[in-house]
Scaffold this active site. Structure first.
Site, mmCIF file in Angstrom:
data_model
loop_
_atom_site.group_PDB
_atom_site.id
_atom_site.type_symbol
_atom_site.label_atom_id
_atom_site.label_comp_id
_atom_site.label_asym_id
_atom_site.label_seq_id
_atom_site.Cartn_x
_atom_site.Cartn_y
_atom_site.Cartn_z
ATOM 1 N N GLU A 151 -14.360 -47.460 -4.229
ATOM 2 C CA GLU A 151 -12.980 -47.304 -3.786
ATOM 3 C C GLU A 151 -12.000 -47.449 -4.946
ATOM 4 O O GLU A 151 -12.094 -48.374 -5.741
ATOM 5 C CB GLU A 151 -12.652 -48.329 -2.697
ATOM 6 C CG GLU A 151 -13.422 -48.140 -1.425
ATOM 7 C CD GLU A 151 -14.768 -48.825 -1.428
ATOM 8 O OE1 GLU A 151 -15.379 -48.922 -0.358
ATOM 9 O OE2 GLU A 151 -15.212 -49.251 -2.517
ATOM 10 N N ALA A 152 -11.038 -46.541 -4.995
ATOM 11 C CA ALA A 152 -10.074 -46.529 -6.097
ATOM 12 C C ALA A 152 -9.263 -47.822 -6.167
ATOM 13 O O ALA A 152 -8.993 -48.340 -7.257
ATOM 14 C CB ALA A 152 -9.135 -45.338 -5.955
#
Length: 392
Positions: A151-152
């Site tokens: 996840e960014a």
């Protein structure tokens, strides 16, 4: 990533898929591991094989296994049994030592967004000493201690902590005006690693291109050419290494999926329908021929993909994954009839669920997992921020 292509953002940004077909764990292995944990816990409860040291070692072993299957529950168990203190420093020391721990699980735990996990992340980063290390060597040390999650937002928090810690360790010998410069340059190094060493990247960037790419990132000023040349040459001579895990990567990935179940999948070249077992987890959709298969038949990374309901003459309750966000096709992989891994280039994947309710549930879960290259957006935002100083 080998069970997961996860190291650093180099693979997160450019790789076609996040998992290779090797050393995958079967459902039988999962059951065996679970039975082993339950058996050991029953032995402890019954008081057999006495001795405080023996029991403590067994509880620690159980705690590690629990952590590798579910990081949060593993830490809770170890705290409950008095093997860890309920402090960020104690948990961080445990993760940093990493004995018997799955590095993917460590990354997942450090990336969670809540007060305690963020405190653990801060304490974990502070256990790293980056003094007298050039940035690329500091990155090697940091990214070897765990695997970055997908996840960014998690990557952003972790790399921001790294950048601040690196700048703190440099004391008066600072090249960077602030930690944002370090953050941007770190990602530039990670992307350079991919461009130079990923065989799918045909045009390798020159040292001049790397230097031009990083102009104005130091509060509007250029970094010393000598520094950028040394970073380029370091990565060119030696790519980042992926930390090997203990074989539990897929067990961790598939132990608690976002969603799993049977769907009918339409073939690509030949439009026949085949029933497949699908597992959704970590922004990837895996499909198997049977639930007991050791290896997935295919993997669809949920990047630059959209989803929609559709109709089909042969099947009810259909939906499609289709290329979007400027992508010409969906980057995925599958095994052919001879067991070889081949790249798939579908523009559409069509599936059929057992009911309209099931279709809506799959669409909802898939929509939540779909991403559109957030790493580039995240990096571009930081780079714009750093370059704004040049205009002020």
């Amino acid at each position: 990533m080998c069970s997961c292509v996860r190291v650093c953002a180099s693979f997160l940004i450019h790789s076609l898929f996040r998992t290779c077909f090797c050393d995958l764990c079967s459902n039988v292995q999962l059951k065996d591991d679970l039975c082993e944990v339950v058996s050991e816990m029953e032995t402890l409860d019954s008081g057999e094989d006495g001795g405080k040291n023996s029991n403590k070692a067994k509880m620690m072993s159980i705690g590690r296994k629990k952590f590798n299957m579910d990081p949060k529950k593993g830490i809770e168990y170890l705290i409950e049994k008095g093997l860890l203190q309920h402090t960020a420093e104690s948990v961080a020391q445990f993760l940093h030592k990493g004995e018997g721990l799955n590095k993917t699980a460590i990354g997942d735990y450090l990336g969670e967004k809540n007060d305690f996990n963020e405190q653990v992340l801060q304490a974990f980063v502070e256990l790293h000493d980056f003094k007298d290390l050039i940035l690329v060597e500091a990155l090697r040390q940091f990214l070897w201690s765990f695997r970055l999650p997908g996840e960014a937002q998690k990557i952003d928090r972790m790399m921001e902590c790294f950048a601040k810690r690196y700048c703190e360790c440099q004391g008066d010998n600072k090249f960077f005006e602030n930690s944002d410069t370090c953050y941007v340059l770190s990602f530039a190094i990670i992307m350079l690693n991919t461009s130079l060493h990923n065989p799918s990247v045909k045009e390798k960037p020159s040292i001049e291109q790397f230097i031009n790419m990083n102009r104005g990132i130091n509060q509007g000023q250029d970094l010393p050419r000598q520094l950028l040349e040394s970073l380029y040459n370091n990565i060119k001579a030696e790519p980042f290494k992926i930390p090997e895990d203990d074989g539990n990567d897929l067990m961790h990935t598939f132990f608690n999926p976002d969603k799993e179940g049977w769907l009918w999948k339409q073939g690509g070249r030949y439009k026949s329908w085949k029933r497949r077992w699908f597992i959704l987890n970590d922004n990837c959709l895996y499909y198997f021929e049977y639930t007991t298969d050791k290896e997935p038949r295919g993997i669809i990374p949920l990047e630059n993909i959209s989803i929609r309901e559709c109709t089909d003459r042969q099947k009810q309750y259909c939906f499609e994954l289709y290329a979007s966000g400027g992508a010409d096709f969906i980057k995925a992989c599958k095994t052919d009839s001879e067991g070889k891994v081949v790249e798939g280039k579908h523009t559409v994947y069509r599936m059929s669920a057992s009911s309209d309710e099931e279709r809506k549930e799959w669409i909802q879960r898939l929509t939540q997992s779909i991403s559109h290259n957030p790493f580039y957006d995240m990096l571009a935002s930081r780079k714009r921020k750093a370059q704004l100083y040049a205009k002020n």
